[in-house]
Enzyme design. Structure first.
Site, PDB file in Angstrom:
ATOM      1  N   ASN A 183       0.854  -1.196   0.000  1.00 10.16           N
ATOM      2  CA  ASN A 183       0.000   0.000   0.000  1.00 10.16           C
ATOM      3  C   ASN A 183       0.887   1.242   0.000  1.00 10.16           C
ATOM      4  O   ASN A 183       1.496   1.569   1.008  1.00 10.16           O
ATOM      5  CB  ASN A 183      -0.892  -0.043   1.256  1.00 10.16           C
ATOM      6  CG  ASN A 183      -1.734   1.210   1.425  1.00 10.16           C
ATOM      7  OD1 ASN A 183      -1.796   2.058   0.525  1.00 10.16           O
ATOM      8  ND2 ASN A 183      -2.386   1.335   2.571  1.00 10.16           N
ATOM      9  N   TRP A 184       0.935   1.918  -1.145  1.00 10.82           N
ATOM     10  CA  TRP A 184       1.821   3.086  -1.285  1.00 10.82           C
ATOM     11  C   TRP A 184       1.242   4.323  -0.592  1.00 10.82           C
ATOM     12  O   TRP A 184       1.928   5.333  -0.476  1.00 10.82           O
ATOM     13  CB  TRP A 184       2.053   3.407  -2.757  1.00 10.82           C
ATOM     14  CG  TRP A 184       2.828   2.379  -3.531  1.00 10.82           C
ATOM     15  CD1 TRP A 184       3.196   1.119  -3.118  1.00 10.82           C
ATOM     16  CD2 TRP A 184       3.333   2.519  -4.869  1.00 10.82           C
ATOM     17  NE1 TRP A 184       3.892   0.491  -4.121  1.00 10.82           N
ATOM     18  CE2 TRP A 184       3.990   1.319  -5.208  1.00 10.82           C
ATOM     19  CE3 TRP A 184       3.274   3.543  -5.822  1.00 10.82           C
ATOM     20  CZ2 TRP A 184       4.592   1.121  -6.448  1.00 10.82           C
ATOM     21  CZ3 TRP A 184       3.874   3.351  -7.059  1.00 10.82           C
ATOM     22  CH2 TRP A 184       4.529   2.159  -7.365  1.00 10.82           C
ATOM     23  N   LYS A 185      -0.023   4.267  -0.215  1.00 14.43           N
ATOM     24  CA  LYS A 185      -0.703   5.427   0.405  1.00 14.43           C
ATOM     25  C   LYS A 185      -0.566   6.666  -0.514  1.00 14.43           C
ATOM     26  O   LYS A 185      -0.496   6.502  -1.726  1.00 14.43           O
ATOM     27  CB  LYS A 185      -0.177   5.645   1.822  1.00 14.43           C
ATOM     28  CG  LYS A 185      -0.235   4.349   2.648  1.00 14.43           C
ATOM     29  CD  LYS A 185      -0.045   4.520   4.112  1.00 14.43           C
ATOM     30  CE  LYS A 185      -0.157   3.166   4.809  1.00 14.43           C
ATOM     31  NZ  LYS A 185      -0.027   3.251   6.249  1.00 14.43           N
ATOM     32  N   HIS A 189      -9.465   0.862   5.187  1.00 12.31           N
ATOM     33  CA  HIS A 189      -8.161   1.063   5.832  1.00 12.31           C
ATOM     34  C   HIS A 189      -8.348   2.017   7.017  1.00 12.31           C
ATOM     35  O   HIS A 189      -9.149   2.950   6.958  1.00 12.31           O
ATOM     36  CB  HIS A 189      -7.149   1.646   4.836  1.00 12.31           C
ATOM     37  CG  HIS A 189      -5.756   1.649   5.378  1.00 12.31           C
ATOM     38  ND1 HIS A 189      -5.311   2.596   6.272  1.00 12.31           N
ATOM     39  CD2 HIS A 189      -4.711   0.801   5.178  1.00 12.31           C
ATOM     40  CE1 HIS A 189      -4.052   2.321   6.596  1.00 12.31           C
ATOM     41  NE2 HIS A 189      -3.662   1.243   5.947  1.00 12.31           N
ATOM     42  N   GLU A 197      -6.791   4.470   8.070  1.00 17.06           N
ATOM     43  CA  GLU A 197      -6.630   5.910   7.778  1.00 17.06           C
ATOM     44  C   GLU A 197      -7.902   6.471   7.146  1.00 17.06           C
ATOM     45  O   GLU A 197      -8.282   7.611   7.398  1.00 17.06           O
ATOM     46  CB  GLU A 197      -5.394   6.108   6.881  1.00 17.06           C
ATOM     47  CG  GLU A 197      -4.116   5.877   7.667  1.00 17.06           C
ATOM     48  CD  GLU A 197      -2.953   5.301   6.866  1.00 17.06           C
ATOM     49  OE1 GLU A 197      -2.978   5.360   5.625  1.00 17.06           O
ATOM     50  OE2 GLU A 197      -2.014   4.782   7.513  1.00 17.06           O
ATOM     51  N   GLU A 236      -4.719  -4.975  10.727  1.00 12.61           N
ATOM     52  CA  GLU A 236      -3.683  -3.959  10.879  1.00 12.61           C
ATOM     53  C   GLU A 236      -3.926  -3.197  12.188  1.00 12.61           C
ATOM     54  O   GLU A 236      -4.737  -2.259  12.221  1.00 12.61           O
ATOM     55  CB  GLU A 236      -3.739  -2.965   9.720  1.00 12.61           C
ATOM     56  CG  GLU A 236      -3.516  -3.578   8.365  1.00 12.61           C
ATOM     57  CD  GLU A 236      -3.066  -2.536   7.351  1.00 12.61           C
ATOM     58  OE1 GLU A 236      -1.930  -2.636   6.894  1.00 12.61           O
ATOM     59  OE2 GLU A 236      -3.832  -1.610   7.054  1.00 12.61           O
ATOM     60  N   GLY A 241       2.973   2.392  10.692  1.00 11.19           N
ATOM     61  CA  GLY A 241       3.883   3.521  10.501  1.00 11.19           C
ATOM     62  C   GLY A 241       4.626   3.928  11.762  1.00 11.19           C
ATOM     63  O   GLY A 241       5.271   4.968  11.802  1.00 11.19           O
ATOM     64  N   SER A 253       4.021  -2.012  10.240  1.00 13.95           N
ATOM     65  CA  SER A 253       5.485  -2.050  10.407  1.00 13.95           C
ATOM     66  C   SER A 253       6.077  -3.417  10.065  1.00 13.95           C
ATOM     67  O   SER A 253       7.036  -3.863  10.710  1.00 13.95           O
ATOM     68  CB  SER A 253       5.873  -1.610  11.821  1.00 13.95           C
ATOM     69  OG  SER A 253       5.474  -0.266  12.044  1.00 13.95           O
ATOM     70  N   GLY A 304       3.074  -1.165   4.181  1.00 12.40           N
ATOM     71  CA  GLY A 304       3.061   0.270   3.883  1.00 12.40           C
ATOM     72  C   GLY A 304       4.453   0.740   3.510  1.00 12.40           C
ATOM     73  O   GLY A 304       4.933   0.522   2.393  1.00 12.40           O
ATOM     74  N   GLY A 305       5.147   1.375   4.459  1.00 10.02           N
ATOM     75  CA  GLY A 305       6.448   1.995   4.208  1.00 10.02           C
ATOM     76  C   GLY A 305       7.428   1.115   3.450  1.00 10.02           C
ATOM     77  O   GLY A 305       8.077   1.570   2.487  1.00 10.02           O
TER      78      GLY A 305
END
Ligand code: 13P
Length: 248
Positions: A9-11, A96, A98, A168, A174, A211, A232-233
């Site tokens: 997931n590049w967000k 998600h 967010e 998640e 993150g 993470s 993610g990251g």
């Protein structure tokens, strides 16, 4: 269907040029270190076409981070599941944390988004997870159960069978603080039992996110109820992303 799956997931990251660079790096990395794992990138919607073109010759699929809860119509700014599917994408994240937090998505919205995805052969990845306060209160299993029930109650059993679920924990997203393999496994086992009780099969894919990185993926993915990751990251680095996919 239960299988090994890793999604990145590049967000809200990358521009046209940096997205192309990352996709090119990913293709090269997959050439050098092929993976047996089903792999998908979930870039910003504007990059989907470019990603689908790039993946024609590479071992990954493409998804989106969100879809509209409605069918086509006068809904300015929305992107429909039919549009996404017509571009050649395969997955869509739904709910998600967010989006739940910043865009106040309700359970009804999320159930409708899942239905829209399934109508257009997009695989919905339903995301759930508790905030830090809920974890600390000790009520996290009941909280997650509720996130599942409030959407499952609006779906038919065959629709539930076709979901991927991503656990998640919000406190791990993150933050660099991953859930331990035991913490994640406890929740994944509960999710699988609940799905079994609801539809009579637990043959669904359940991903862990928060993470997740090359250094902890192997331990997480070795747990009996963890089928892969929503990354993610670390998915913004092709080497790390492919290393995670090769951690089974
Ligand atoms: P991080 O891997 O950056 O913690 O993000 C997880 C996530 O939110 C994936 O959807």
């Amino acid at each position: 269907m239960r299988r090994s799956l890793v999604l990145g997931n590049w967000k809200q990251n990358t521009t046209k040029s940096t997205a192309l660079e990352l996709l090119t790096d990913l293709s090269k990395e997959l050439n050098d270190n092929p993976t047996k794992t089903e792999l998908g990138v979930i870039p910003p919607a504007l990059v989907v076409q470019m990603a689908v073109e790039q993946c024609q010759n590479s071992a990954f699929e493409v998804g989106v981070q969100n879809v509209s809860s409605t069918n086509a119509g006068a809904f300015t700014g929305e992107v429909g599941a039919d549009m996404v599917a017509s571009m050649g994408a395969k997955y869509a994240l739904v709910g998600h944390s967010e989006r739940r937090e910043y865009f106040k998505e309700s359970a009804d919205d999320l159930a409708n988004k899942i239905v829209r995805c399934l109508e257009h052969d997009l695989l919905p990845v339903y995301c759930i997870g508790e905030q830090l306060e809920v974890r600390q209160s000790g009520d996290y299993l009941a909280f997650i159960k509720n996130q599942l029930e409030e959407v499952f109650s609006q779906l038919q059993p065959e629709q539930i069978t076709n979901l991927v679920i991503a656990y998640e924990p919000v406190w791990a997203i993150g933050t660099g603080e991953t859930a331990s393999a035991e913490q994640a496994q406890e929740v994944h086992a509960m999710i699988r039992q609940l799905v079994h009780a609801k539809i009579g099969t637990d043959n669904i894919t359940i991903l862990y996110g928060g993470s997740c990185k090359p250094s902890n993926a192997k331990e997480l993915f070795s747990q009996p109820d963890i089928d892969g990751g929503l990354i993610g990251g670390a998915s913004l680095n092709a080497k790390d992303f492919v290393a995670i996919a090769n951690s089974f």
